[in-house]
Design an enzyme around this catalytic site. Structure first.
Site, PDB file in Angstrom:
ATOM      1  N   SER A 193     -31.240  -4.528  37.958  1.00 32.22           N
ATOM      2  CA  SER A 193     -30.466  -3.581  38.768  1.00 32.22           C
ATOM      3  C   SER A 193     -29.207  -3.204  37.996  1.00 32.22           C
ATOM      4  CB  SER A 193     -30.065  -4.248  40.090  1.00 32.22           C
ATOM      5  OG  SER A 193     -29.093  -3.492  40.763  1.00 32.22           O
ATOM      6  N   TYR A 244     -27.216 -11.628  45.707  1.00 32.52           N
ATOM      7  CA  TYR A 244     -28.163 -10.615  45.216  1.00 32.52           C
ATOM      8  C   TYR A 244     -27.814 -10.207  43.778  1.00 32.52           C
ATOM      9  CZ  TYR A 244     -30.590  -6.235  44.471  1.00 32.52           C
ATOM     10  OH  TYR A 244     -31.371  -5.244  43.922  1.00 32.52           O
TER      11      TYR A 244
END
Ligand SMILES: NC(=O)c1ccc[n+]([C@@H]2O[C@H](COP(=O)([O-])OP(=O)(O)OC[C@H]3O[C@@H](n4cnc5c(N)ncnc54)[C@H](OP(=O)(O)O)[C@@H]3O)[C@@H](O)[C@H]2O)c1
Length: 274
Positions: free
Chosen positions: A147, A160
């Site tokens: 990400s 996360y």
């Protein structure tokens, strides 16, 4: 599992294929005539997608594996099931992942431990199992979903973002280990995108979720192209490339402030207060 006569095509295993990027990856691989192994918890969605792609592209084999990858035994069960069915995985797409939004001292520990199991442990476990076979054949490709937050700490999504930093670091270390083999491993780094991700993470009211979003089709296409070329890393989207570049210059504390702003709830507009 649905099989047609003969089976000389390559096979891709995609985790999290029932939605978002994973569903788009399934379409791209199907278009290129890959046999599919689709993994997620939503078996009905996988069956609907898999068998409609099989009909549309005349795929030789589509295998649906309903599995919860937040359970530690799932990767081994998936591997064993495929071995038993004689399915060789040529491409592994470690895509399934979840987020948890909120101050770490307020969020539920169980959700974060499940996140770690899914986003980190299952990726390591599946890669261990399938990479060994790829090395034995000296052939294979892996795509790991990292990400833009792999490059920066992200307050309100702390676990996360740390999980995605792990995925990027893990992927880049393996790239070096595999450099003399006919096996490539690619990290895809998308920014905020229009999938179920923010809703599932309880982050749908954040600035990030309500700002410009990438389309899952475009992100999957970028990842697919990079994977097929054997590239090491692809940051999808121009603004995300700029943000990733800035992470090399700005101190982590400044990146954290920026991410905190993005992850805070978007203030209600005057209209919506009425
Ligand atoms: N969307 C973004 O803004 C964004 C940005 C950067 C990176 N990513 C990453 O991209 C990947 C795909 O996310 P997405 O945006 O496509 O989200 P999504 O639309 O929520 O899709 C997530 C997929 O993962 C599967 N999944 C979730 N929990 C699972 C579990 N315990 N076991 C098995 N499968 C599970 C879901 O299927 P079931 O619910 O049927 O199990 C679904 O197919 C994730 O790794 C995410 O972290 C997303």
């Amino acid at each position: 599992m649905k099989t047609m006569e003969g089976n000389n095509q390559k096979t891709v295993l995609i985790t999290g294929a029932s939605n978002g990027f994973g569903m788009e990856f399934a379409k791209l691989f199907a278009k290129d005539k890959y046999n599919l192994v689709l993994v997620a918890r939503s078996g009905d969605r996988l069956r609907e997608l898999g068998f409609s792609l099989q009909d549309q592209y005349q795929l030789q084999q589509v295998c649906i594996v309903q599995s919860d990858l937040s359970q530690p035994e799932s990767p081994q069960e998936i591997y064993d099931e495929l071995k038993q069915k004689g399915i060789k995985v040529d491409v592994l797409v470690n895509n399934a992942g979840v987020g948890v939004h909120g101050f770490f001292h307020e969020t539920e520990l169980d959700r974060e431990l499940e996140l770690i199991q899914l986003n980190i442990t299952s990726v390591v476990h599946l890669t261990k199992l399938f990479l060994k076979d790829m090395v034995a054949r000296n052939d294979g490709k892996i795509l790991n979903l990292a990400s833009i937050v792999s490059f920066m700490p992200s307050p309100l999504m702390s676990v996360y973002a740390a999980s995605k930093a792990f995925v990027l670091s893990f992927t880049e270390a393996l790239q070096n280990e595999l450099k003399d083999k006919n096996i490539t491993i690619t990290a895809l780094c998308p920014g905020a995108s229009d999938t179920n991700f923010f809703k599932q993470a309880d982050a749908e009211n954040t600035r990030a979720a309500n700002g410009p979003l990438s389309s899952p089709e475009e992100v999957a296409k970028d990842g697919y192209t990079a994977l097929m070329k054997g590239e090491s890393r692809i940051v999808s989207g121009m603004m995300n490339k700029v943000q990733a570049g800035a992470s090399n210059i700005l101190p982590d504390s400044a990146l954290a402030s920026t991410m905190r702003y993005q992850m805070e709830e978007k203030p209600a507009t005057p209209e919506s207060k009425l």
